[in-house]
Design a protein around this motif. Structure first.
Motif, PDB file in Angstrom:
ATOM      1  N   ASN A  77       0.826  -1.218   0.000  1.00 55.68           N
ATOM      2  CA  ASN A  77       0.000   0.000   0.000  1.00 55.68           C
ATOM      3  C   ASN A  77       0.857   1.264   0.000  1.00 55.68           C
ATOM      4  O   ASN A  77       0.577   2.231   0.721  1.00 55.68           O
ATOM      5  CB  ASN A  77      -0.959   0.009   1.206  1.00 55.68           C
ATOM      6  CG  ASN A  77      -1.914  -1.164   1.195  1.00 55.68           C
ATOM      7  OD1 ASN A  77      -2.372  -1.588   0.138  1.00 55.68           O
ATOM      8  ND2 ASN A  77      -2.199  -1.719   2.372  1.00 55.68           N
ATOM      9  N   GLN A 128       5.537  -2.572  11.088  1.00 53.42           N
ATOM     10  CA  GLN A 128       5.293  -3.816  11.828  1.00 53.42           C
ATOM     11  C   GLN A 128       6.605  -4.480  12.236  1.00 53.42           C
ATOM     12  O   GLN A 128       6.731  -4.991  13.360  1.00 53.42           O
ATOM     13  CB  GLN A 128       4.485  -4.785  10.961  1.00 53.42           C
ATOM     14  CG  GLN A 128       3.011  -4.447  10.834  1.00 53.42           C
ATOM     15  CD  GLN A 128       2.294  -5.448   9.944  1.00 53.42           C
ATOM     16  OE1 GLN A 128       2.305  -5.329   8.722  1.00 53.42           O
ATOM     17  NE2 GLN A 128       1.699  -6.453  10.558  1.00 53.42           N
ATOM     18  N   ASP A 181       4.363   5.036  15.842  1.00 53.76           N
ATOM     19  CA  ASP A 181       3.344   3.994  15.669  1.00 53.76           C
ATOM     20  C   ASP A 181       3.894   2.629  16.081  1.00 53.76           C
ATOM     21  O   ASP A 181       3.193   1.831  16.715  1.00 53.76           O
ATOM     22  CB  ASP A 181       2.872   3.953  14.209  1.00 53.76           C
ATOM     23  CG  ASP A 181       2.001   5.142  13.830  1.00 53.76           C
ATOM     24  OD1 ASP A 181       1.427   5.766  14.751  1.00 53.76           O
ATOM     25  OD2 ASP A 181       1.909   5.451  12.624  1.00 53.76           O
ATOM     26  N   LEU A 200      -0.667   6.031  11.467  1.00 61.85           N
ATOM     27  CA  LEU A 200      -1.724   5.035  11.329  1.00 61.85           C
ATOM     28  C   LEU A 200      -2.982   5.519  12.027  1.00 61.85           C
ATOM     29  O   LEU A 200      -2.910   6.154  13.086  1.00 61.85           O
ATOM     30  CB  LEU A 200      -1.289   3.708  11.948  1.00 61.85           C
ATOM     31  CG  LEU A 200      -0.160   2.943  11.246  1.00 61.85           C
ATOM     32  CD1 LEU A 200       0.278   1.762  12.114  1.00 61.85           C
ATOM     33  CD2 LEU A 200      -0.604   2.448   9.880  1.00 61.85           C
ATOM     34  N   ASP A 201      -4.147   5.204  11.451  1.00 61.83           N
ATOM     35  CA  ASP A 201      -5.380   5.555  12.148  1.00 61.83           C
ATOM     36  C   ASP A 201      -5.618   4.588  13.303  1.00 61.83           C
ATOM     37  O   ASP A 201      -4.982   3.528  13.395  1.00 61.83           O
ATOM     38  CB  ASP A 201      -6.579   5.557  11.182  1.00 61.83           C
ATOM     39  CG  ASP A 201      -6.779   4.216  10.489  1.00 61.83           C
ATOM     40  OD1 ASP A 201      -6.956   3.206  11.193  1.00 61.83           O
ATOM     41  OD2 ASP A 201      -6.745   4.168   9.248  1.00 61.83           O
ATOM     42  N   GLU A 247      -7.994   2.569  14.158  1.00 67.03           N
ATOM     43  CA  GLU A 247      -8.502   1.222  13.859  1.00 67.03           C
ATOM     44  C   GLU A 247      -7.380   0.309  13.357  1.00 67.03           C
ATOM     45  O   GLU A 247      -7.236  -0.829  13.806  1.00 67.03           O
ATOM     46  CB  GLU A 247      -9.608   1.327  12.806  1.00 67.03           C
ATOM     47  CG  GLU A 247     -10.285   0.002  12.503  1.00 67.03           C
ATOM     48  CD  GLU A 247     -11.401   0.141  11.477  1.00 67.03           C
ATOM     49  OE1 GLU A 247     -11.743  -0.876  10.849  1.00 67.03           O
ATOM     50  OE2 GLU A 247     -11.922   1.266  11.317  1.00 67.03           O
ATOM     51  N   ASN A 248      -6.570   0.823  12.430  1.00 63.56           N
ATOM     52  CA  ASN A 248      -5.454   0.019  11.904  1.00 63.56           C
ATOM     53  C   ASN A 248      -4.423  -0.277  12.982  1.00 63.56           C
ATOM     54  O   ASN A 248      -3.874  -1.385  13.062  1.00 63.56           O
ATOM     55  CB  ASN A 248      -4.783   0.760  10.742  1.00 63.56           C
ATOM     56  CG  ASN A 248      -5.408   0.408   9.401  1.00 63.56           C
ATOM     57  OD1 ASN A 248      -5.961  -0.675   9.245  1.00 63.56           O
ATOM     58  ND2 ASN A 248      -5.341   1.325   8.468  1.00 63.56           N
ATOM     59  N   LYS A 249      -4.148   0.714  13.811  1.00 63.74           N
ATOM     60  CA  LYS A 249      -3.167   0.525  14.872  1.00 63.74           C
ATOM     61  C   LYS A 249      -3.634  -0.543  15.861  1.00 63.74           C
ATOM     62  O   LYS A 249      -2.839  -1.387  16.297  1.00 63.74           O
ATOM     63  CB  LYS A 249      -2.916   1.849  15.599  1.00 63.74           C
ATOM     64  CG  LYS A 249      -1.675   1.847  16.471  1.00 63.74           C
ATOM     65  CD  LYS A 249      -1.498   3.168  17.193  1.00 63.74           C
ATOM     66  CE  LYS A 249      -1.211   4.298  16.251  1.00 63.74           C
ATOM     67  NZ  LYS A 249      -0.921   5.573  16.967  1.00 63.74           N
ATOM     68  N   ARG A 275      -5.648  -3.015  15.197  1.00 62.70           N
ATOM     69  CA  ARG A 275      -5.567  -4.309  14.512  1.00 62.70           C
ATOM     70  C   ARG A 275      -4.137  -4.846  14.538  1.00 62.70           C
ATOM     71  O   ARG A 275      -3.907  -6.037  14.789  1.00 62.70           O
ATOM     72  CB  ARG A 275      -6.048  -4.143  13.066  1.00 62.70           C
ATOM     73  CG  ARG A 275      -5.956  -5.403  12.217  1.00 62.70           C
ATOM     74  CD  ARG A 275      -6.486  -5.153  10.817  1.00 62.70           C
ATOM     75  NE  ARG A 275      -5.752  -4.093  10.150  1.00 62.70           N
ATOM     76  CZ  ARG A 275      -4.578  -4.268   9.549  1.00 62.70           C
ATOM     77  NH1 ARG A 275      -4.001  -5.466   9.549  1.00 62.70           N
ATOM     78  NH2 ARG A 275      -3.981  -3.270   8.934  1.00 62.70           N
ATOM     79  N   LEU A 276      -3.176  -3.966  14.296  1.00 63.76           N
ATOM     80  CA  LEU A 276      -1.771  -4.390  14.300  1.00 63.76           C
ATOM     81  C   LEU A 276      -1.299  -4.751  15.715  1.00 63.76           C
ATOM     82  O   LEU A 276      -0.469  -5.640  15.890  1.00 63.76           O
ATOM     83  CB  LEU A 276      -0.887  -3.296  13.715  1.00 63.76           C
ATOM     84  CG  LEU A 276      -1.093  -3.008  12.213  1.00 63.76           C
ATOM     85  CD1 LEU A 276      -0.198  -1.872  11.759  1.00 63.76           C
ATOM     86  CD2 LEU A 276      -0.809  -4.261  11.382  1.00 63.76           C
TER      87      LEU A 276
END
Length: 725
Positions: free
Chosen positions: A95, A115, A157, A553-554, A556-558, A560-561
């Motif tokens: 992405n 990550q 992040d 990172l937003d 929600e993504n953060k 999830r990770l």
């Protein structure tokens, strides 16, 4: 509460902690003071740090390095393509962000650089927590001074994903300066001329020069320059290129076609470079490098210097740039402090010393100076530790401008403004004023994209200002935005509000006439009212909501990770625990086999011995066949089966040992009691006789005199009678 500073390096990472009234560098699980900055992936779990380094040669395609230099970068960035030369894993586009494709748990997986950094920081967190025996949460993390806003946000992040709170991202050179200055007690006062120190940091992959002014209790960074592609690995690569040509001609093998051979030669070249820093020449020897061929070579220091001549020609460029930006001359520098592993190379020391015309200083630990500075920075920010006051004033490395759409009602309005210039003090806050009748957007970007590393995107963020309406009279609303470049070097618009002009009365200060020495009352006895005037002042009337978009990172993504990282961490832990149980079972088998014919022999019958030996043989055969790869629960069950048989035998042995121990303790107690009794008796015998005995002795002594008065028959003597005259 722990205070931790992390020097996150391209090759390895050092961790400093504040304890014992100083800064300690902690050791990892194999007692090394630095941990390789590597993340590897296997069929069962991840390998991070030391374990990744151990299996790197056998797992090249799944081991990722250059973590710090990949974070926050676009895959199309030329710098990322350079990193592929130093990476054996395949770098891919995820992405738009750089990442790596690896084989994990038997299938292909892709992980972004953010990550990968989070995985590595989780390992550093675990290692530090195990060493300190305390949970680790707050840290200060080092970054190269040339990092952009996007790269800094990527590291923040990664800290969040790893469960760490980053109190500050501090530039490497600034951390070094803090570690140097905070320990000095002879710095000049604010009224005196500052002490100017040039810090030269040449590490594994980059070269930084920073000129810092010190006064008592503070440091001011005057200039920071760098060469992003000058470091120890460039020397290593020059050696490998030389050996590749030599081996091809001499041994007819081409290591450029074999990744494993290339990597082994690179590791040997790194060792050779270090030897040549202390010796005039050195040999290199690698067994079975390729096609079962052993290779040997010999290199002189002069040959290495010739190989890296194009690199050495660039060595004075950052020094010249730093002096120019600080508006100083060579003679204005009081000291040159050398830091970083590559500063041990003799030719580098010689060229820098010749440039300044004075000897270099090596008072700091070249490998651990950044980690110590980070730990000091964390201690200053922590409420737990008391640290002497020391202010740190860093500078902006790239100019930042804001752009916006022109208001239709203001045709001659400018549409851009450079708010933070290069060299401005950081952290810093600026107030931007806009006149608007409706909501509007502004963008932040780097003003000079050509100065950014590689081809980094100059865009920083977009901020939408909501809730703007015309003023009470239908005129423009005066909107004020608070823009801040914070401790991390990250830009945000922290708040927005609108103001109105309001008339207020304020007293007019009276000027006293000459000769007046005191205030006088009014004739009627009342105090004279002070004169006032009406002035217009801007008064804050309300807040303006702001929504922002940036490289971070937003939520929600953060989240999830975070969940993914926790799941992988638990998987790694389960695999490690399973391996421990397997090793424990194997060790238990060998120990019992020795003991059943040794210490347990007299406590087991022949049938019990035979049964236990059969069970041990059966379990050992199973362990090396189908039991080589199973679950933790199965290993625990096998252990329980063995304990069920050997338990009674062990109990008898334990009972006898306990009985013998009790008998020994009882004998010791009896011996001690007897000794105490003998000591008491001896003590009584040595004491002097009591008073009644003395009286008896006196009476006995007087007895002979009385005896003379007795008559011959032994009777008591008669009273004497005298005749009267």
């Amino acid at each position: 509460m722990s205070v931790v500073g992390i020097d996150f390096g391209s090759q390895s990472t050092k961790v400093g902690v504040a304890r014992n009234k100083g800064i300690d560098i902690i050791t990892n699980e194999v007692s090394n003071r630095s941990t390789p900055s590597l993340v590897g992936f296997g069929p069962k779990s991840r390998y991070i740090g030391e374990t990744a380094k151990t299996q790197e040669i056998s797992n090249l395609k799944n081991t990722v390095s250059s973590l710090r230099r990949l974070a926050g970068r676009s895959f199309k960035d030329p710098d990322v393509q350079v990193e592929q030369e130093y990476n054996t894993a395949t770098l891919v586009d995820i992405n738009g962000e750089a990442g790596a494709e690896v084989s994990y748990l038997g299938k292909k997986e892709q992980f972004t650089a953010t990550q990968l950094v989070a995985m590595y920081l989780t390992k550093i967190k675990t290692t530090t927590s195990a060493e300190l025996r305390l949970p680790v949460a707050d840290v200060v993390l080092s970054v190269p001074p040339w990092f952009t806003d996007a790269q800094r946000r990527a590291l923040l992040d990664a800290c969040d994903i790893a469960g760490l709170t980053c109190l500050r991202l501090v530039n490497d050179s600034t951390a070094i300066a803090l570690g140097w200055g905070i320990t000095k007690f002879d710095l000049p006062t604010p009224e005196e001329k500052p002490r100017r120190v040039c810090f030269v940091d040449i590490g594994y992959s980059d070269y930084t020069c920073s000129i810092v002014e010190f006064r008592k209790g503070e440091l001011n960074v005057k200039a920071t320059t760098y060469d992003r592609h000058f470091g120890g690995r460039n020397f290593d690569k020059a050696l490998v290129d030389h050996f590749a040509n030599e081996f091809k001609e001499k041994y007819k093998i081409d290591i450029r076609t074999n990744v494993k051979a290339w990597t082994r030669t690179l590791a040997a070249a790194e060792k050779l470079k270090k030897i040549l820093s202390a010796n005039a020449s050195a040999p290199i020897s690698i067994e079975s490098l390729m096609n079962d061929i052993d290779v040997r070579a010999f290199v002189k220091r002069e040959e290495l210097e010739e190989m890296v001549k194009p690199l050495l020609d660039r060595i004075t460029v950052p020094l010249e740039q730093a002096l120019a930006e600080a508006k100083l001359k060579v003679e204005d520098i009081d000291s040159i402090e050398m830091v970083g592993g590559c500063t041990r190379v003799p030719i580098i020391k010689e060229k820098i010393s010749n440039f300044f015309g004075k000897p270099l200083s090596f008072t700091m630990n070249q490998d651990e100076a950044v980690a110590r500075g980070c730990a000091f920075s964390c201690a200053i920010l922590s409420p737990v530790f008391r640290v002497r006051d020391f202010a740190v004033h860093d500078i902006v490395n790239y100019p930042i401008e804001f752009t916006w759409e022109q208001a239709p009602e203001i045709p001659d309005e400018a549409t851009s403004l450079t708010v933070f210039n290069k060299g401005n003090v950081m952290p810093s806050t600026k107030i931007l004023t806009f006149y608007r009748k409706q909501p509007f957007d502004i963008e932040a970007r780097y003003a000079k994209p050509e100065g950014l590393p590689g081809k980094a995107n100059p865009w920083i963020g977009r901020f939408s200002v909501k809730g703007v309406t015309p003023g009470p009279d239908g005129d423009f609303a005066t909107c004020k935005l608070r823009a801040r470049l914070n401790l991390h070097g990250v830009l945000n618009i922290e708040s927005g509000y609108y103001v109105e002009d309001v008339e207020v009365e304020e007293p007019i200060p009276e000027e006293k006439k000459e000769g007046d020495t005191m205030d006088t009352d009014a004739p009627n006895g009342d105090a004279e009212k002070p004169k006032t005037r009406k002035v217009k002042k801007q008064v804050r009337k309300g807040d303006l909501p702001i929504s922002s978009g940036s490289a971070s990172l937003d939520v929600e993504n953060k989240q999830r990770l975070c969940e993914r990282e926790n799941a992988m961490y638990m998987e790694d832990k389960l695999v490690a625990d399973t391996e421990d149980k397997k090793n424990e079972l194997e060790t238990h088998i060998y120990e019992l086999r020795d003991k059943i014919d040794g210490v347990y022999a007299e406590f087991a019958s022949d049938d019990e011995k035979a049964k236990l030996k059969a069970k041990l043989d059966e379990t050992e055969d199973w362990l090396y066949e189908e039991g080589d790869d199973t679950t933790k629960a199965v290993y625990v069950a096998k252990m329980d089966e063995i304990r069920f048989i050997v338990g009674p035998i062990m109990q008898r042995h334990t009972d006898k040992v306990e009985a013998e121990r009790a008998a020994v303790l009882k004998a010791q107690e009896e011996a001690a009691a007897k000794q105490r009794a003998e000591q008491e008796a001896a003590k009584k015998a040595s004491e002097p006789a009591a008073a009644p005995d003395a009286e008896m002795k006196d009476a006995d002594a007087a007895a002979p005199a009385d005896a003379e008065k007795k008559d011959k028959n032994g009777d008591e003597p008669m009273p004497e009678v005298e005749e009267a005259s």
